[in-house]
Design an enzyme around this catalytic site. Structure first.
Site, short mmCIF file in Angstrom:
data_model
loop_
_atom_site.label_atom_id
_atom_site.label_comp_id
_atom_site.label_asym_id
_atom_site.label_seq_id
_atom_site.Cartn_x
_atom_site.Cartn_y
_atom_site.Cartn_z
NE ARG A 1 0.22 1.32 3.33
CZ ARG A 1 1.15 2.22 3.51
NH1 ARG A 1 2.42 1.86 3.57
NH2 ARG A 1 0.87 3.50 3.66
N GLY A 2 0.25 2.40 -0.13
CA GLY A 2 1.03 3.62 -0.33
C GLY A 2 1.08 3.88 -1.83
CB ALA A 3 0.20 6.87 -3.83
CD GLN B 1 -3.27 2.52 6.69
OE1 GLN B 1 -3.87 2.87 7.71
NE2 GLN B 1 -3.87 2.43 5.53
CG ASN C 1 -2.63 11.49 2.52
OD1 ASN C 1 -2.05 10.64 1.85
ND2 ASN C 1 -2.33 11.70 3.80
CE LYS C 2 -5.25 5.57 4.37
NZ LYS C 2 -6.24 4.71 3.66
CG ASP D 1 -3.27 7.95 -1.65
OD1 ASP D 1 -3.09 8.43 -0.51
OD2 ASP D 1 -3.00 6.76 -1.95
NE ARG E 1 -6.19 0.72 -1.71
CZ ARG E 1 -5.55 1.25 -0.66
NH1 ARG E 1 -4.26 1.04 -0.48
NH2 ARG E 1 -6.19 2.01 0.20
O1 MRU Z 1 -4.51 3.12 2.21
P1 MRU Z 1 -3.05 3.37 2.07
O2 MRU Z 1 -2.23 2.83 3.19
O3 MRU Z 1 -2.52 2.93 0.70
O4 MRU Z 1 -2.93 4.94 2.11
C1 MRU Z 1 -1.67 5.54 1.98
C2 MRU Z 1 -1.69 7.01 2.10
O5 MRU Z 1 -2.71 7.63 2.27
C3 MRU Z 1 -0.36 7.69 1.90
O6 MRU Z 1 -0.34 8.89 2.63
C4 MRU Z 1 -0.16 8.00 0.41
O7 MRU Z 1 -0.43 6.88 -0.37
C5 MRU Z 1 1.22 8.47 0.15
S1 MRU Z 1 2.43 7.20 0.40
C6 MRU Z 1 3.93 7.89 0.05
#
Ligand code: MRU
Length: 322
Positions: free
Chosen positions: A46-48, A179, A230-231, A220, A80
């Site tokens: 996970r993470g963009a 996370q 973002n999250k 994201d 996703r």
């Molecule tokens: O649901 P996730 O864990 O994929 O969400 C991640 C985030 O919101 C991060 O802040 C974003 O992807 C940037 S990661 C460098």
């Protein structure tokens, strides 16, 4: 040495299973694009930026094993919806698909290497915004685990720490998948960066008490006007920061920018399984059939963002990334 979520080896994708961290260090060995799509959907990765890199390797597996490429591409795109890095990486792979496996693998490896370089540059630019002794609030995990290595928002923290700035990090738990509590705490411990974890709802009183000097979060997807998805919970941090006069920064590589979207209302927001809320470790904690709204992301309006840091530098409002 930095943590590494993905590694191409022996014609397969080795993926650190982030669902198990911090309790176990387990690796998945993925050999098909369907494996990779499932791993993205279920958040083993996970993470963009990491999602985009994984999808690119997923296409390399599809070519290697003579899968139906349009189906592989479609399945990965459906894994996703919010992080534009996924679509950006798959678009890049589309450009070299006709050249065969070696070219696709080369492109996937280039996407990964470029991401690391962008992260390091974000760290340097972002470090100029971090005062000596800064007490920094962050949310979710934006570190090595979320990228090719180093990280975006957490990359700035890492660079500032390496520069000897004596920083202290407050890491939001990040409901409902935690996370921050599981992954960011793990990375900060690994890097020996002083920190504490908080429940998300503690941020307000910390800001009121003057205990936070700046907030930095990842993204994201960033629309042309700077609105940043973002999250979930990031928007409330931005509102709180504005109220308390605390600078609020977003850090992301240009692979997270979506100039085709005029504003954040157009960003697709993932809605996730209600059980992320109604269950804890597989045990139901809510009344049966509780109706739930569980978006994975929110959008912070550009006007609440003090600056956006990419590998190209530090950008201030009004934003125009079209
Ligand atoms: O649901 P996730 O864990 O994929 O969400 C991640 C985030 O919101 C991060 O802040 C974003 O992807 C940037 S990661 C460098």
């Amino acid at each position: 040495m930095s943590l590494r979520p993905l590694k191409w080896e022996n014609d397969a994708l080795t993926m650190l299973d982030q669902r198990q961290i911090p309790l176990r260090t387990e690796y998945l060995h993925l050999t098909s694009s369907a494996d990779v799509a499932a791993a993205i959907r279920d958040m083993a990765v996970r993470g963009a930026p990491a999602i985009g890199i994984a999808a690119a390797y997923g296409m390399a597996l599809a070519v290697l094993h003579h899968e139906e490429l349009h189906i592989a591409d479609k399945r990965l795109r459906a894994s996703r919806p919010t992080a534009v890095n996924l679509f950006w990486a798959l678009d890049r792979i589309q450009g070299v698909l006709k050249d065969g496996f070696a070219a696709v693998l080369r492109e996937a490896q280039a996407i990964e290497a470029e991401d690391l370089a962008m992260n390091l540059a974000i760290g340097e630019h972002g470090n100029t915004l971090v005062p000596q002794g800064a007490r920094i609030l962050t949310i979710c995990n934006t570190g090595a685990l979320a990228t090719a290595g180093h990280g975006t928002a957490l990359g700035i923290i890492r660079t500032a720490h390496a520069a000897g700035k004596d920083i202290f990090v407050t890491s939001c738990e990040t409901r409902p998948r935690q996370q921050g509590l599981r992954l960011t705490a793990y990375e900060l411990t690994f890097e020996n960066i002083p920190f504490r974890s908080i429940a998300d709802s503690v941020a307000a009183s910390l800001m009121r008490a003057g205990e936070i000097d700046l907030v930095v979060a990842g993204a994201d997807r960033i629309a042309a006007n700077g609105d940043s998805a973002n999250k979930i919970g990031t928007y409330s941090l931005a509102v709180l920061a504005k109220h308390h006069g605390v600078p609020f920064y977003i850090a992301a590589p240009t692979s997270t920018f979506d100039p085709t979207l005029a504003n954040g209302d157009l960003i697709p927001i993932e809605e996730r399984d209600p059980r992320e809320l109604t269950e804890s470790e597989g045990v139901r904690i809510a009344p049966e059939n509780t109706p739930v709204y569980n978006p994975g992301f929110d959008v912070t309006p550009g006007e609440l963002i003090t600056a956006i840091v990419s590998e190209k530098g530090v950008f201030y409002p009004p934003y125009n990334f079209a």
